[in-house]
Design an enzyme around this catalytic site. Structure first.
Site, PDB file in Angstrom:
ATOM      1  CB  SER A   1      -0.892   0.008   1.239  1.00 39.39           C
ATOM      2  OG  SER A   1      -1.626   1.196   1.292  1.00 39.39           O
TER       3      SER A   1
ATOM      4  N   GLY B   1       1.605  11.068   4.859  1.00 38.48           N
ATOM      5  CA  GLY B   1       0.479  11.397   5.731  1.00 38.48           C
ATOM      6  C   GLY B   1      -0.849  10.953   5.151  1.00 38.48           C
TER       7      GLY B   1
ATOM      8  CB  CYS C   1      -0.050   5.277   9.047  1.00 39.80           C
ATOM      9  SG  CYS C   1       0.846   6.495   8.078  1.00 39.80           S
TER      10      CYS C   1
ATOM     11  CB  ILE D   1       6.793  -4.531   9.485  1.00 42.37           C
ATOM     12  CG1 ILE D   1       7.992  -4.273   8.589  1.00 42.37           C
ATOM     13  CG2 ILE D   1       7.028  -5.681  10.409  1.00 42.37           C
ATOM     14  CD1 ILE D   1       9.286  -3.927   9.340  1.00 42.37           C
TER      15      ILE D   1
ATOM     16  N   GLY E   1       8.511  -5.610   3.746  1.00 45.84           N
ATOM     17  CA  GLY E   1       9.551  -4.827   4.385  1.00 45.84           C
ATOM     18  C   GLY E   1      10.864  -5.083   3.675  1.00 45.84           C
TER      19      GLY E   1
HETATM   20  C1  LIG Z   1       5.680   6.313   0.015  1.00 47.77           C
HETATM   21  C2  LIG Z   1       5.056   5.273   0.899  1.00 47.77           C
HETATM   22  C3  LIG Z   1       3.685   5.358   1.191  1.00 47.77           C
HETATM   23  C4  LIG Z   1       3.074   4.401   2.002  1.00 47.77           C
HETATM   24  N1  LIG Z   1       1.734   4.488   2.249  1.00 47.77           N
HETATM   25  C5  LIG Z   1       1.120   3.527   2.998  1.00 47.77           C
HETATM   26  C6  LIG Z   1      -0.299   3.549   3.191  1.00 47.77           C
HETATM   27  O1  LIG Z   1      -1.024   4.391   2.672  1.00 47.77           O
HETATM   28  N2  LIG Z   1      -0.850   2.564   3.972  1.00 47.77           N
HETATM   29  C7  LIG Z   1      -0.094   1.571   4.535  1.00 47.77           C
HETATM   30  O2  LIG Z   1      -0.637   0.710   5.218  1.00 47.77           O
HETATM   31  N3  LIG Z   1       1.245   1.518   4.331  1.00 47.77           N
HETATM   32  C8  LIG Z   1       1.865   2.466   3.582  1.00 47.77           C
HETATM   33  N4  LIG Z   1       3.234   2.390   3.360  1.00 47.77           N
HETATM   34  C9  LIG Z   1       4.004   1.267   3.938  1.00 47.77           C
HETATM   35  C10 LIG Z   1       4.242   0.154   2.910  1.00 47.77           C
HETATM   36  O3  LIG Z   1       3.026  -0.389   2.457  1.00 47.77           O
HETATM   37  C11 LIG Z   1       5.122  -0.964   3.494  1.00 47.77           C
HETATM   38  O4  LIG Z   1       4.471  -1.529   4.609  1.00 47.77           O
HETATM   39  C12 LIG Z   1       6.488  -0.483   3.938  1.00 47.77           C
HETATM   40  O5  LIG Z   1       6.971   0.509   3.068  1.00 47.77           O
HETATM   41  C13 LIG Z   1       7.525  -1.598   4.049  1.00 47.77           C
HETATM   42  O6  LIG Z   1       7.728  -2.259   2.810  1.00 47.77           O
HETATM   43  P1  LIG Z   1       8.893  -1.853   1.741  1.00 47.77           P
HETATM   44  O7  LIG Z   1      10.174  -1.791   2.509  1.00 47.77           O
HETATM   45  O8  LIG Z   1       8.839  -2.940   0.718  1.00 47.77           O
HETATM   46  O9  LIG Z   1       8.487  -0.532   1.207  1.00 47.77           O
HETATM   47  C14 LIG Z   1       3.853   3.336   2.543  1.00 47.77           C
HETATM   48  C15 LIG Z   1       5.218   3.259   2.239  1.00 47.77           C
HETATM   49  C16 LIG Z   1       5.829   4.195   1.423  1.00 47.77           C
HETATM   50  C17 LIG Z   1       7.295   4.068   1.113  1.00 47.77           C
END
Ligand SMILES: Cc1cc2nc3c(=O)[nH]c(=O)nc-3n(C[C@H](O)[C@H](O)[C@H](O)COP(=O)(O)O)c2cc1C
Ligand SMILES: Cc1cc2nc3c(=O)[nH]c(=O)nc-3n(C[C@H](O)[C@H](O)[C@H](O)COP(=O)(O)OP(=O)(O)OC[C@H]3O[C@@H](n4cnc5c(N)ncnc54)[C@H](O)[C@@H]3O)c2cc1C
Ligand code: FES
Lengths: 255, 302
Positions: free
Chosen positions: B22, B73, B130, B191, B243
């Site tokens: 997401s 946000g 979040c 996570i 993650g």
């Molecule tokens: C730019 C950005 C926006 C995100 N927005 C959301 C969100 O709207 N809702 C949510 O549950 N997680 C959000 N996340 C978290 C990611 O879904 C994910 O849990 C987290 O980034 C860890 O995974 P990654 O290291 O593969 O990015 C966001 C992450 C990033 C980098």
């Protein structure tokens, strides 16, 4: 159409201390690019995860040209690449400038590293266009604008190259007549240009910058406050997807 | 469909275990111009709230060594916009749709779930983790009793499969996981980002306007993997692991730790084809090692 591709580097050279120009052989990008668009350049060191947004300074047959200043880790790596090295790119991205209508007169105003993104625009404007370029010190690329026959005015903080002062002070001194204004440069300069254009009653197209992650509109990282005419409140739009060129009148400059 | 790759999460059959995380993939439209969305196991959309949210001031992005910080946000145009514009677009594709939902209050979480209850979506992902919203977000996700209450409340408004997205910012992730399951979670996602910071030493101030933001990318993978491993050992519901996943090898580590499926976030920024390459890589690994299904290796590390 946006493509993610590797490009070979041609003619990398340092224009002046810390400012580099390189040609990137990327036919897919060159074929569809328009002035005012940008590309995402991926630093070769994979520990730098995010691509760096860099504007297209020129668009040739099979290649595009970029001009960039070394400010940090990513641009430093780009400057160490040599001819025939490959670099990962994505682009062309964003909406470019809208060209003037036939018979309209344009004013092009650039500041610092906001100057290269205006070069291809200047070449493609079919009618009259007067160019104002602002520098901290020594001018660069002013010759490229003169090269295709534009009248160029140069301002610099040190007086090097002519007028001493800001580019907007020079614009106000010369008071060019125009139907359209195009600008790229530091935010303060863009704000001053937008306000000047507003006073003249001319529409201004300004090219904005913001920190980016995806570069294509998916992450909402690169927000800019925009208030559309007739709307009660401002909203955050995306520099990468909805811009980078915005109407100067719609940008919420303070705040 | 390739049976080897099929994965069932909370009763939802995914053609492969690779999902987008997401907030990193919008509603799929932008990346859909580069990759074929039909390849994906599922798309998780950006957090959706009942009313439009403006999000945080800029700058919202900072790069760190092998990772990044964001403080978006939860900017989003609200659930009505999602239903009208994004859902029909996604439905044209042969992939599952997971809607990440958020709120500032319990009532707001429930309102989004209720609004989506009759919509053609495959799963809800409840974001109680979040770090970038002052109210709601993390506040709901760090105390076990609170977690149980939120999940229970939302559960009441929807019959759709529900996964609960957990924060790593807790003392004991297994305790939170158990609370979410006892509240009625059908699956868990973990996570979310860790809270981090970056300072510009030349300007002598924080890079992000919000000063701190959510840390994601390869740097967080060992932490995420450990948490997925612990949670898989503790609860019986399927876990969507995420993650820092950037390669198929990373994804396989999560699956061997017990994850039913994996989500790819920040890697999309570094390589828009990351999801597609991960799917191909997992497929290749299964074929080369003559493994008939993902179940044969899932949770194999004890
Ligand atoms: C730019 C950005 C926006 C995100 N927005 C959301 C969100 O709207 N809702 C949510 O549950 N997680 C959000 N996340 C978290 C990611 O879904 C994910 O849990 C987290 O980034 C860890 O995974 P990654 O290291 O593969 O990015 C966001 C992450 C990033 C980098
Ligand atoms: C649409 C657009 C077009 C641009 N065109 C040009 C150009 O033609 N020539 C040029 O020299 N510069 C241009 N810039 C600025 C350029 O992107 C930054 O100077 C560059 O990203 C700095 O990277 P770095 O790794 O050297 O710096 P670092 O400070 O090490 O970068 C750290 C992170 O911050 C980001 N960042 C730092 N400064 C900026 C900035 N000013 N704008 C956006 N992100 C930033 C980087 O991308 C990176 O993610 C443009 C920016 C945008 C948004
Ligand atoms: S950089 Fe992701 S939306 Fe602009």
């Amino acid at each position: 159409m946006n493509t993610y591709c590797k490009a070979a580097i041609r003619n990398q050279k340092e224009l002046m201390t810390g400012i580099w120009k390189m040609e990137l052989e990327a036919p897919e990008i060159a074929h569809s690019a328009r002035p005012g668009q940008f590309i995402q350049m991926y630093p070769p060191d994979e520990r730098n995860l995010l691509a760096r947004p860099i504007s297209l300074a020129a668009i040739h047959g099979e290649s595009v040209e970029v001009v960039y200043r070394v400010v940090g880790k990513g641009t430093e790596q780009f400057s160490r690449l040599r001819d025939n090295d490959m670099v990962q790119l994505m682009g062309p991205l964003g909406n470019g400038f809208t060209l003037p209508e036939a018979g309209e007169r344009s004013v092009i105003i650039g500041g610092g590293l906001g100057i290269p993104p205006l070069l291809e625009l200047s070449k493609r404007i079919p009618g009259e266009a007067e160019v104002f370029l602002g520098y901290a010190d020594a001018p660069f690329m002013d010759g490229d604008f003169r090269g295709h026959g534009r009248k160029v005015h140069v301002a610099s903080q040190t007086g090097n190259g002519g007028f001493r002062g800001t580019v907007l002070e020079l614009v106000e001194a010369i008071a060019p007549f125009a139907d359209r204004v195009y600008a790229c440069g530091p935010r303060q300069m863009l704000q001053a240009v937008a306000e000047w254009a507003e006073r003249q009653g001319i529409p201004a197209q300004v090219s904005m910058e913001e920190r980016m992650a995806c570069g294509i509109g998916a992450c909402l990282g690169c927000a800019v406050k925009i208030q559309k005419p007739g709307e009660k409140d401002w909203q955050y739009l995306r520099v990468c997807r909805d811009g980078p060129v915005f109407s100067g009148r719609e940008v919420v400059w303070n705040g | 469909m390739d049976d080897r790759m099929e994965t069932v999460v909370a009763g939802v059959a995914l053609k492969n275990p690779v999902i987008t995380a997401s907030g990193t993939f919008g509603s799929g439209r932008e990346y859909g111009e580069l990759i074929d969305l039909n390849c994906l196991g599922a798309v998780t959309v950006k957090g959706v709230s009942c009313e439009p949210w403006k999000g945080n001031p800029i700058p919202r992005i900072a790069e760190t060594q092998s990772g990044m910080l964001n403080s978006i946000g939860l900017q989003n145009p609200g659930v009505e916009h999602f239903i009208e514009h994004d859902l029909p677009f996604l439905r044209q594709h042969d992939t599952k749709i997971i809607v990440n939902i958020c709120g500032h209050t319990l009532a707001q979480y429930c309102a989004v779930a209720e609004r989506l209850a009759d919509c053609d979506v495959d799963m809800l992902e409840l974001n109680i983790s979040c770090p970038n919203v002052e109210e709601g977000g993390l506040a709901f996700g760090t105390a076990p009793r609170m977690v149980e209450r939120v999940v229970q409340a939302v559960r009441h408004y929807t019959g759709q499969p529900l996964t609960v997205k957990l924060s790593p910012e807790v003392t004991d992730i297994t305790e939170i996981a158990r609370a979410a399951v006892s509240g009625g979670a059908d699956a868990l996602s973990l996570i979310n980002t860790l809270r981090g910071m970056k300072i510009d030493i030349h300007r002598r101030r924080a890079v992000l306007a919000s000063k701190t933001g959510g840390y994601s990318g390869p740097g967080i993978m060992p932490v995420a993997l450990r948490m997925v491993y612990e949670v898989c050992k503790t609860v019986d519901v399927p876990v969507i692991g995420m993650g820092g996943i950037a390669t198929f090898e990373d994804a396989l580590e999560f699956i061997m730790a017990g994850a039913a499926a994996v989500a790819v976030g920040t890697a999309n920024f570094h390589n828009p084809y990351a999801t597609v390459e991960i799917i191909e890589g997992i497929r290749g690994y299964l074929e080369e090692n003559d493994i008939a299904s993902l179940d044969k290796i899932r949770g194999i590390v004890d």
